[in-house]
Write an enzyme that holds these catalytic residues in place. Structure first.
Site, PDB file in Angstrom:
ATOM      1  NE  ARG A  48      -2.160   7.868  25.228  1.00  0.00           N
ATOM      2  CZ  ARG A  48      -1.615   8.457  26.291  1.00  0.00           C
ATOM      3  NH1 ARG A  48      -0.551   9.286  25.881  1.00  0.00           N
ATOM      4  NH2 ARG A  48      -1.996   8.382  27.533  1.00  0.00           N
ATOM      5  CE1 TYR A 100     -13.058   4.791   1.348  1.00  0.00           C
ATOM      6  CE2 TYR A 100     -12.391   6.100   3.207  1.00  0.00           C
ATOM      7  CZ  TYR A 100     -13.010   5.050   2.740  1.00  0.00           C
ATOM      8  OH  TYR A 100     -13.608   4.030   3.595  1.00  0.00           O
ATOM      9  CG  ASP A 172      -5.428   8.887   0.556  1.00  0.00           C
ATOM     10  OD1 ASP A 172      -4.646   7.783   0.463  1.00  0.00           O
ATOM     11  OD2 ASP A 172      -6.400   8.797   1.181  1.00  0.00           O
ATOM     12  CE  LYS A 197      -9.005   0.490   2.676  1.00  0.00           C
ATOM     13  NZ  LYS A 197      -9.179   2.058   2.131  1.00  0.00           N
TER      14      LYS A 197
HETATM   15  C1  LIG Z   1      -9.606   3.307   2.537  1.00  0.00           C
HETATM   16  C2  LIG Z   1      -9.232   4.485   2.280  1.00  0.00           C
HETATM   17  C3  LIG Z   1      -9.151   5.565   3.447  1.00  0.00           C
HETATM   18  C4  LIG Z   1      -9.669   5.166   4.864  1.00  0.00           C
HETATM   19  O1  LIG Z   1      -8.847   3.907   5.455  1.00  0.00           O
HETATM   20  P1  LIG Z   1      -9.078   3.135   6.681  1.00  0.00           P
HETATM   21  O2  LIG Z   1      -8.219   2.241   6.834  1.00  0.00           O
HETATM   22  O3  LIG Z   1     -10.359   2.295   6.081  1.00  0.00           O
HETATM   23  O4  LIG Z   1      -9.692   3.846   7.962  1.00  0.00           O
HETATM   24  C5  LIG Z   1      -8.383   6.633   3.270  1.00  0.00           C
HETATM   25  N1  LIG Z   1      -8.290   6.931   1.855  1.00  0.00           N
HETATM   26  C6  LIG Z   1      -8.364   6.082   0.577  1.00  0.00           C
HETATM   27  C7  LIG Z   1      -8.000   6.340  -0.712  1.00  0.00           C
HETATM   28  C8  LIG Z   1      -8.811   4.832   1.216  1.00  0.00           C
HETATM   29  O5  LIG Z   1      -9.036   3.933  -0.032  1.00  0.00           O
END
Ligand SMILES: *Cc1c(COP(=O)(O)O)cnc(C)c1O
Length: 373
Positions: A48, A100, A172, A197
């Site tokens: 961890r 998001y 983000d 993604k």
């Molecule tokens: C999918 C997404 C998230 C969340 O991520 P997860 O891996 O699904 O928990 C946060 N920000 C954006 C822009 C996203 O497309």
């Protein structure tokens, strides 16, 4: 590897990490590490706190984003939760309006249960953002381009506002990735990714990353990361590393395809609006009426109707009932996220096949519309 270009850094992640000279990053499943004596460690004690495979990924993303330290998390949402553990009850955060849906949902929990407060900025005029700053404000949280309206924000300008008001700038960077945008170079303090993604890129792993560029923040994030245990497992870390190796190449094809599809959609009479910033692989478009959404989605043969983005396969999403279902409808409609809006994550297939698929779906739609007239 500070002197290499991004493409080279990405490709070389993990190469030569172990003493055997393995070209591919080794996966360390061991949860515990032997000590030669009290207080003696080879840098790893318990998985961890630190894991060698995860470390390869964390060092790589910090280097590529140009930050101090990276943290690999179990999902994009846990990466955001990790960053928000920096804040306390009473703190105020300014965030992008067009966000998001899962992030908005988490912010609602943080508001109702942990008494953080949020103001939302529409991403248009930076003066409006500056006007939202109050004595309790601690941070600005930006998605650029915004999701799903694909509006680009000038990060240098926002970072100026953050610096003048001593606020953290959190970005983000899931949509553009460090291949197209490195927020820390524009003054951001923290970068977040849903690595699920584009970074992993193959629709086969859930992961999140945080990169911090401020010593005090980095120390606190390191403490919370270990204390809360929102860490990414070794095999999942390896999958993200594997994906990252081809990120630059994939982004080129995603972007090429998105540009061609945006051009095609602009000329398509059944499309009332195309939202594409000219960069990256994501685009949104609006059909004339919400009634056309379902027939259109079911007519597609190659492009998959599914809820995610950034993978090699093209996916189409209906934000109103999928990614953004947790944002109240009245609020969504007010800021332009209509019930006729579709979001397309262009994959790396041949663009002719993708456009042909859209064409045949529009033809079916046209026949359906004619039959009802
Ligand atoms: C999918 C997404 C998230 C969340 O991520 P997860 O891996 O699904 O928990 C946060 N920000 C954006 C822009 C996203 O497309």
């Amino acid at each position: 590897m500070a002197s290499y270009k991004t493409e080279t850094k990405l490709t070389q992640i993990g190469n030569g990490f172990d003493e055997l000279g393995a070209v591919n990053a080794p996966i360390y499943l061991s949860t515990a590490y032997k000590h030669q004596g009290i207080g003696i460690s080879k840098g790893y004690d318990y998985t961890r706190t630190g894991n060698p495979t995860r470390s390869i990924l964390e060092k790589a993303i910090a280097d590529i984003e140009g930050g101090q330290e990276g943290f690999a998390c179990s999902s994009g949402m846990s990466a955001i939760q990790l960053v928000f553990s920096l804040f306390s009850s009473g703190d105020h955060i300014i965030a992008s309006r067009d966000l998001y849906g899962g992030t908005f949902r988490l912010f609602e929990i943080l508001k109702n249960q942990y008494h953080l407060s949020f103001s939302y900025w529409d991403g248009e005029n930076p003066d409006d953002l500056a006007n939202l700053v109050c004595p309790e404000t601690k941070a600005i949280f930006i998605e650029t381009p915004t999701n799903p309206l694909m509006h680009e924000v000038d990060l240098s300008e926002i970072s100026g506002i953050a610096k003048r008001n001593e606020l953290l700038l959190i970005v983000d960077n899931t949509f553009y990735t460090p291949v197209l945008q490195r927020p820390i170079e524009h003054g951001a303090d923290i970068v977040i990714h849903s690595a699920t993604k584009y970074l992993a890129g193959h629709n086969d792993v859930l992961a999140g990353l945080v990169v911090s560029n401020q010593t005090k923040i980095t120390e606190r994030l390191r403490l919370y990361h270990n204390s809360c245990g929102v860490v990414l497992g070794p095999f999942d870390s390896w999958l993200v590393i594997r994906g990252l190796k081809t990120l630059a190449l994939r982004m080129r094809q995603h972007q090429d395809n998105a540009r061609r599809i945006a051009d095609y959609l602009e000329k398509q009479p059944l499309v009332s609006r195309v939202l594409y910033p000219g960069k990256g692989g994501m685009l949104s478009f609006e059909l004339a009426s919400p009634k056309q959404v379902e027939p259109f989605l079911t007519a597609l043969r190659l492009i998959t109707f599914a809820e995610s983005l950034g993978g090699v396969e093209s996916l189409i999403t209906y934000p109103a009932t999928q990614t953004h279902a947790d944002i109240p409808e009245a609020l969504r409609l007010e800021y332009g996220l209509s019930n006729a809006l579709l979001r397309l994550s262009t994959g790396i297939e041949h663009p002719d096949d993708l456009i042909d698929d859209l064409k045949q779906a529009f033809q079916k739609l046209k026949r359906g519309v004619a039959a009802h007239e």
